[in-house]
Design an enzyme around this catalytic site. Structure first.
Site: not given
Ligand code: ACO
Length: 322
Positions: A112, A250, A280
């Site tokens: 990520c 993020h 996500n």
């Protein structure tokens, strides 16, 4: 002066949208739990699209946005942990599809944080090796790497891609400061094995490789590391936290974003969120969020981009938007 500016943005998401209620028909969870514990309401899942297709679509839009010909790209880096192929790289497949015939291409794995890592690598190469134009993409199809019986992970992730084109400038510099880092002691907290086949002599059970995550420990890491990294990058950029107009973190969990806002003592409204829509999307989440917020950005705005995740990795970048 050798500065870097952002000249184009692109985004691509799969067509199929999956609601929390659909996930609740697969595992023991509920729309209420997912919404309150993560902020996610739905996510887009690639049923037919591949990682390099999503990456290519985001790249084409970024090229259009920048008015640049693909032939002018010197570098293509794709940040991904869910490539369709280990070789060729996703970046090579994208470059072939868009006609970036003069670009050096490779993929980068930092989960990520991948987009910020890839941006740092691209900008370093631009400054040191004379590349003029770099395309950096975050692209993931993590839905294909999920255990759809594990409620701790399958509710969280979504698929998508976001692209940014950076260009060398001798007049202006939009990237004021950047840092990337890793805490290898947490390396096993989020795992995704890649080996799917053993050699012919192996007689044991072959498991399908899926994501496993210790959510609580990653949550603790994120809420402590992210504010520290942001403060470090802001102080290197010689400005104050109250001067930051937008924080684009993020999109892992809405509660992580709120906790960072509280720790930095910054109003929550300055933290952009699109997690409710996409979940996500790992390396894709920051360029997708930057794309979604771009119409709200004003010239001169100071913007923090911050990724964190498996590795354990983190990466933070301070932009002055123009
Ligand atoms: N539905 C219902 N209940 C659930 C679910 C679910 N989907 N998932 C877990 N639970 C239960 C647990 O079993 C537990 O029950 P118990 O108390 O009876 O044992 C309870 O909910 C609380 O579990 P936690 O794991 O503590 O839940 P938490 O509130 O921490 O939320 C989450 C879990 C959403 C995963 C959170 O920990 C998180 O967001 N962690 C960070 C993730 C992250 O930032 N990842 C980084 C990027 S990913 C990458 O790099 C690829």
């Amino acid at each position: 002066m050798i500065g870097i500016k952002v000249i184009g943005l692109g985004k691509s998401i799969p067509t199929r949208c999956v609601t929390n209620n659909e996930i609740a028909s697969l595992v023991d969870t509920s729309d209420e739990w997912i919404k309150t514990r993560t902020g996610i309401e739905k996510r887009h899942i690639a049923v037919t699209e591949t990682t390099h297709e999503l990456a290519t679509r985001s790249a084409l839009e970024a090229l259009k946005d920048s008015n640049l010909e693909a032939e002018a790209l010197d570098l293509v880096i794709v940040a991904t942990v869910s490539a369709d192929t280990a070789m060729p790289s996703t970046a090579s497949l994208v470059a072939k599809a868009i006609g970036a015939n003069h670009a050096t291409c490779f993929d980068l794995s930092a989960a990520c944080s991948g987009f910020i890592f890839a941006s740092e690598v691209a900008m370093s190469l631009m400054k040191q090796s004379g590349y003029q134009n770099a395309l950096v993409i975050g692209a993931e199809v993590l839905s294909s790497r999920l255990d759809w019986t594990d409620r701790g992970t399958c509710v969280i992730f979504g698929d998508g891609a976001g692209a940014v084109i950076y260009q060398i400038s001798h007049e202006e510099n939009q990237v004021l400061s950047i840092e990337i880092g890793t805490d290898p002691q947490g390396a096993e907290l989020i795992c995704l094995p890649i080996q799917t086949e053993k050699n012919t002599f192996f007689k044991g059970e072959i498991k399908r490789p899926v994501i496993s995550m210790n959510g609580r420990q990653v949550y603790a890491f994120s809420t402590s590391k992210v504010p520290t990294s942001i403060m470090q990058v802001i102080s290197r950029g010689q400005i104050k936290v109250e001067d930051i107009d937008w924080f684009i973190l993020h999109q892992a969990n809405s509660r992580i974003i709120d906790s960072v806002a509280q720790r930095l003592d910054v109003p929550k409204e300055r933290f952009f969120k699109n997690i409710s829509e996409y979940g996500n999307t790992s390396a894709a989440s920051i360029p997708m969020a930057l794309y979604d917020v771009k119409n709200q950005l004003k010239s001169g705005d100071k913007v923090i981009l911050c990724g964190f995740g498996a590795g354990l990795t983190w990466g933070t970048m301070l932009l002055e938007w123009h």
